[in-house]
Design an enzyme around this catalytic site. Structure first.
Site, PDB file in Angstrom:
ATOM      1  N   ASP A  28      35.466 -26.837  13.201  1.00 57.02           N
ATOM      2  CA  ASP A  28      34.184 -26.732  13.955  1.00 57.02           C
ATOM      3  C   ASP A  28      33.295 -26.463  12.807  1.00 57.02           C
ATOM      4  OD1 ASP A  28      36.013 -28.291  15.978  1.00 57.02           O
ATOM      5  OD2 ASP A  28      35.533 -26.818  17.014  1.00 57.02           O
ATOM      6  N   ASP A  69      33.860 -30.868  17.347  1.00 52.99           N
ATOM      7  CA  ASP A  69      33.984 -31.159  18.335  1.00 52.99           C
ATOM      8  C   ASP A  69      32.766 -32.637  18.672  1.00 52.99           C
ATOM      9  OD1 ASP A  69      35.275 -28.886  19.956  1.00 52.99           O
ATOM     10  OD2 ASP A  69      32.749 -28.002  20.582  1.00 52.99           O
ATOM     11  N   HIS A 127      31.411 -33.800  21.875  1.00 56.91           N
ATOM     12  CA  HIS A 127      31.802 -33.977  23.945  1.00 56.91           C
ATOM     13  C   HIS A 127      30.795 -35.736  23.698  1.00 56.91           C
ATOM     14  CE1 HIS A 127      33.324 -30.858  23.749  1.00 56.91           C
ATOM     15  NE2 HIS A 127      32.653 -30.396  23.100  1.00 56.91           N
ATOM     16  N   HIS A 158      33.220 -29.080  30.919  1.00 60.01           N
ATOM     17  CA  HIS A 158      33.659 -28.316  29.797  1.00 60.01           C
ATOM     18  C   HIS A 158      31.681 -28.231  30.072  1.00 60.01           C
ATOM     19  CE1 HIS A 158      33.729 -26.408  25.919  1.00 60.01           C
ATOM     20  NE2 HIS A 158      33.635 -27.396  24.930  1.00 60.01           N
ATOM     21  N   HIS A 162      25.908 -29.217  23.647  1.00 62.07           N
ATOM     22  CA  HIS A 162      27.118 -29.092  22.119  1.00 62.07           C
ATOM     23  C   HIS A 162      27.331 -30.227  21.964  1.00 62.07           C
ATOM     24  CE1 HIS A 162      29.936 -27.257  24.083  1.00 62.07           C
ATOM     25  NE2 HIS A 162      30.990 -27.444  23.242  1.00 62.07           N
ATOM     26  N   LYS A 209      37.460 -33.721  18.562  1.00 57.40           N
ATOM     27  CA  LYS A 209      38.242 -33.488  19.697  1.00 57.40           C
ATOM     28  C   LYS A 209      37.117 -33.473  20.631  1.00 57.40           C
ATOM     29  CE  LYS A 209      38.036 -28.257  17.576  1.00 57.40           C
ATOM     30  NZ  LYS A 209      37.139 -28.183  18.713  1.00 57.40           N
ATOM     31  N   CYS A 247      37.470 -21.601  19.257  1.00 57.03           N
ATOM     32  CA  CYS A 247      38.577 -22.953  18.403  1.00 57.03           C
ATOM     33  C   CYS A 247      39.083 -22.135  17.503  1.00 57.03           C
ATOM     34  CB  CYS A 247      37.547 -23.391  17.755  1.00 57.03           C
ATOM     35  SG  CYS A 247      37.255 -24.976  19.480  1.00 57.03           S
TER      36      CYS A 247
END
Length: 193
Positions: free
Chosen positions: A9, A51, A53, A62, A76, A101, A143
């Site tokens: 990340d 990440d 999303h 989240h 984010h 992810k 993470c």
């Protein structure tokens, strides 16, 4: 016995100026790039996670307008945005696999993600015969911690390259590193790896 480098990340929203900026994030991006320049050939595979999303919805709780910064967070790393992009100081030319992810759900470990072709990190490591992994990235206390614990659970011998990580909170980061050491991870600086 193959070795992997797992880069967790290193994204714009987690480095200076981002939605969830971690102090030292840009320095980690630069240092990981320098490390890759010198050591990419030491690894069977190099996996980088992001990440990624969903823009719509709260991604399984989240995202929250009043986040607790434990289980809920401000918006984010929305898929396809500048915040979700790799930090420009991270050179990804040597990365062999890119993993997304957290698509619609909370996800901390890179082992919860998938490549565009659907492979998991576990699939990648098993397929490459990897039994050892070095882990770098952001954030130590979230993470990086989750990814390292999952790597250990997958049967991989883990080293955390402690000069190539950055955490959100110093005390939580120290606790995370202690937890990882107790779980079997080796804590070492990259020059000693």
């Amino acid at each position: 016995m193959g070795r992997a480098l797992l880069i967790v990340d290193v994204q714009n929203d987690f480095t200076e100026g981002g939605a969830l900026a971690v102090e030292g994030g840009d320095a980690v991006a630069s240092a990981v790039s320098a490390y890759l320049d010198a050591h990419a050939g030491d690894y069977e595979v190099i996996v980088a996670s992001r990440d990624w999303h969903d823009a719509e919805g709260d991604n399984g709780g989240h995202f929250h307008p009043e986040p607790d910064y434990v289980d809920s967070w401000p918006v984010h790393c929305v898929a396809g945005t500048e915040g979700a992009a790799y930090d420009p100081l991270l050179d990804t030319d040597a990365v062999t696999h890119h993993v997304h992810k957290g698509q619609g759900i909370p996800a901390y470990s890179m082992f919860e993600g998938r490549t565009e072709s659907g492979e998991t990190v576990g699939d990648i490591l098993t397929g490459a015969g990897v039994l050892q992994a070095d882990i770098v990235g952001i954030a130590t206390d979230h993470c990086v911690r989750a990814s390292a614990l999952d790597a250990i659970a997958h049967g991989v011998q883990v080293r955390i390259l402690t000069d190539l990580i950055a955490g959100v909170a110093p005390e939580q980061s120290r606790a995370a590193l202690a937890e990882l050491a107790h779980a079997g991870a080796v804590l070492v600086e990259s020059r000693e790896a």
